[in-house]
Write an enzyme that holds these catalytic residues in place. Structure first.
Site, PDB file in Angstrom:
ATOM      1  N   TYR A 138      -1.450  22.459 -26.872  1.00 41.39           N
ATOM      2  CA  TYR A 138      -2.128  21.169 -27.044  1.00 41.39           C
ATOM      3  C   TYR A 138      -1.475  20.144 -26.114  1.00 41.39           C
ATOM      4  CZ  TYR A 138      -4.474  17.463 -29.839  1.00 41.39           C
ATOM      5  OH  TYR A 138      -5.262  16.410 -30.277  1.00 41.39           O
ATOM      6  N   CYS A 139      -2.249  19.571 -25.185  1.00 41.92           N
ATOM      7  CA  CYS A 139      -1.785  18.516 -24.295  1.00 41.92           C
ATOM      8  C   CYS A 139      -0.550  18.989 -23.513  1.00 41.92           C
ATOM      9  CB  CYS A 139      -1.522  17.239 -25.091  1.00 41.92           C
ATOM     10  SG  CYS A 139      -1.188  15.782 -24.067  1.00 41.92           S
ATOM     11  N   LEU A 140       0.592  18.331 -23.669  1.00 44.41           N
ATOM     12  CA  LEU A 140       1.806  18.747 -22.970  1.00 44.41           C
ATOM     13  C   LEU A 140       2.197  20.171 -23.370  1.00 44.41           C
ATOM     14  CD1 LEU A 140       4.255  18.269 -21.203  1.00 44.41           C
ATOM     15  CD2 LEU A 140       5.292  16.940 -23.043  1.00 44.41           C
TER      16      LEU A 140
END
Length: 580
Positions: free
Chosen positions: A312-314
């Site tokens: 998720y994301c980073l």
């Protein structure tokens, strides 16, 4: 008032004390805004006709507004000269439309904002980065100057002041002082009633056990709710900019609980909230002690070598980096990969790019060098600025002008539960990925002895982006379809970076778009031919997972495999607050 005076003096003393802790004089312009606006002004001076034209248009519209207001006061019906954009919550009170004076104030502000914006956009020949910065901070300025933010020009606040005899303003001042006390002299706006939430009691309550722990993460294995489970375990890699429980807020919108109910053996990396002792932890440390360590632990706990992984994301950026690293070493323990709102190509990083230039990076690194980490509140402030009207000014009005107590809202509690960033890792991430965009370059980044090439990733991938994402713009996330060498399923969800992801099927909210498996290079072309489906994308993802392996085994209980349970979920790391 005596309490206000005493608290005010204490806050000022604390603020001055903290200012004296630095070794040098802080930069008067750490965001490098001044140079950007000086360059814009120089460009405008070379084409004064555009400024004159914008001014003429503004005064023509303003004259029309005066005339229309006079006609309204005489009982006439007139159409507005300008209207707020759809969904602008600042002017939801009926008085902004029904009262001639407040309608005039509102339209005057909207005309002025449009004029300033048009002048800024009229500066030709600006460097794209400079133009983006000027546009961003111009919008911050115009948002701040909205009449809704001042008690004399906000009809709702004036009405409340009359009803309470000014008690709302005194209460608002008390709220302001409380927020200054919480921030030790720096304003830290309280967005929700934090006293109503307890991690592990009414937030992050899906049953499970911590089965592994190292310096950077705790690995949580969740208790099954089905008699049989999919053979391949599921590993979730959330971002370490925030806490993992965004995926486990409440039972009704918990992705973790839902995945467990679909027969997944779910493991989550709960990242530590680092302090100065972890200052030298780098991106490669997060790879080794994160996904690599988790894969070894999962095999011991379940006996399974291969897993399905989600980043998720980073966390997705870390997952892609790890997959490229594994490809170099012929490691196939991750059988499929899913990416939630992840950027790999940072060329068009959206408005976060405003904060990435040499001057600002040096300022950030100077702060981190003194403490060994970046304060979580500073990261939170940056994200809040991207949606200033919703995440800053609306709370200024509610808390300080109306004197209301914050409403208990789980998502805002999570948003305020920020985490720190280790100095070495964060500097590497900002410089090598955001600034230099090295991750997308073959061999551009080396981690743990391997030069990474994302084109080596050949396993099946599911890429989810969200249409209104202000952190990872969907067209940037889409570029993964042109980078990976394996089959890619790209899905676009409605709403933003959080709401578009945490959208349970039972909510009945939003929609999602699915295109053909052969994704064209142009995201606009993909969207033109994509099919929109009502509701959550979660079932689509689960069908995609089943399409690769439907094998099942008896349900696995955490702590009964090769790894003993260390403590109950959600563990200890997630409970460490930024100020602890």
């Amino acid at each position: 008032m005596a309490d206000v005076a005493e608290r005010g003096q204490r806050i000022v003393r604390e603020f001055l004390r903290r200012q004296g802790e630095g070794d040098g004089t802080p930069s008067p312009d750490p965001l490098n805004i001044g140079n950007a606006f000086m360059e814009m002004t120089a460009r405008l001076m070379t084409n004064p006709a555009s400024v004159v034209q914008a001014g003429i248009g503004f005064w023509q519209d303003y004259l029309t507004l005066w005339q229309n207001t006079a006609r309204r006061m005489l009982g006439g019906e007139v159409a507005p000269v300008i209207t707020e954009r759809r969904g602008d919550k600042r002017f939801k009170d009926d008085a902004w439309r029904e009262n001639e004076v407040f309608d005039f104030i509102k339209q005057s502000y909207l005309l002025s904002s449009r004029y300033v914006t048009n002048v800024v956009h009229g500066a030709e020949g600006l460097n794209p980065k400079t133009a983006q910065k000027v546009d961003f901070y111009t919008r911050q300025f115009t948002d701040a100057m909205s009449p809704s933010n001042f008690w004399l020009t906000n009809p709702e606040v004036l009405r409340k002041t009359a009803e309470t005899g000014g008690e709302n303003l005194l209460k608002g001042l008390s709220n302001l002082l409380s927020d200054l006390e919480r921030g030790h002299g720096k304003l830290r706006i309280n967005m929700t009633d934090e006293s109503k939430f307890r991690i592990g009691e009414n937030i992050a309550v899906t049953p499970g056990k911590v089965v592994y722990r190292n310096a950077l993460m705790e690995l949580i294995q969740y208790t099954p709710s089905t008699e049989t489970v999919l053979k391949r375990p599921l590993l979730l890699l959330p971002p370490w900019i925030n806490k993992f429980y965004i995926l486990d807020l409440r039972p009704k919108n918990s992705f973790v609980r839902w995945a467990v109910s679909q027969g997944h053996t779910v493991f989550v990396c709960s990242w530590v909230n680092p302090d100065e002792t972890l200052a030298e932890m780098g991106f490669d440390d997060y790879m080794r002690l994160g996904p690599y360590a988790a894969l070894e632990a999962i095999e011991k706990a379940t006996g399974e070598r291969q897993v399905n992984a989600i980043g998720y994301c980073l966390g997705g950026t870390l997952l892609a980096s790890t997959l490229a690293h594994m490809a170099k070493r012929k490691d196939d323990r991750i059988a499929s990969a899913t990416f939630f709102t992840t950027m790999l190509d940072f060329e068009e990083a959206g408005e976060l790019g405003v904060f990435i230039d040499e001057e600002q990076l040096q300022a950030i690194e100077a702060k981190m060098s003194k403490r060994g980490f970046l304060e979580g509140s500073e990261m939170a402030d940056t994200f809040n600025m991207l949606r200033a009207n919703d995440l800053i000014w609306s709370f200024v009005v509610q808390n300080y002008l109306l004197g209301q107590e914050p409403f208990p809202f789980d998502l805002l509690f999570w948003n305020g539960d920020s985490t720190r960033m280790p100095a070495k890792m964060h500097s590497f991430y900002l410089r090598r990925m955001y600034q230099a965009n090295d991750l997308v370059k073959p061999g551009g980044i080396e981690l743990d002895g391997e030069a990474l090439d994302l084109r080596d990733i050949r396993l099946p991938t599911y890429v989810l982006a969200t249409r209104e994402d202000h952190i990872a713009p969907w067209k940037s996330s889409y570029k993964a379809t042109q980078i990976f060498s394996g089959p890619v399923r790209f899905v676009l969800a409605a709403s933003g970076h959080i709401a578009g992801v945490v959208n349970a099927p039972d909510s009945g909210k939003y929609s999602h778009w699915v295109g053909t498996e052969d994704a064209p290079a142009d995201p606009a072309e993909w969207f033109e031919h994509a099919t929109e489906f009502a509701g959550s994308w979660w079932p689509d993802w689960h069908r995609w997972i089943l399409g690769h392996d439907r094998s099942t085994v008896p349900a696995r209980q955490p702590g009964e495999g090769g790894l003993p349970a260390l403590e109950d979920a959600p563990g200890s790391y997630v409970k460490v607050m930024a100020g602890d």
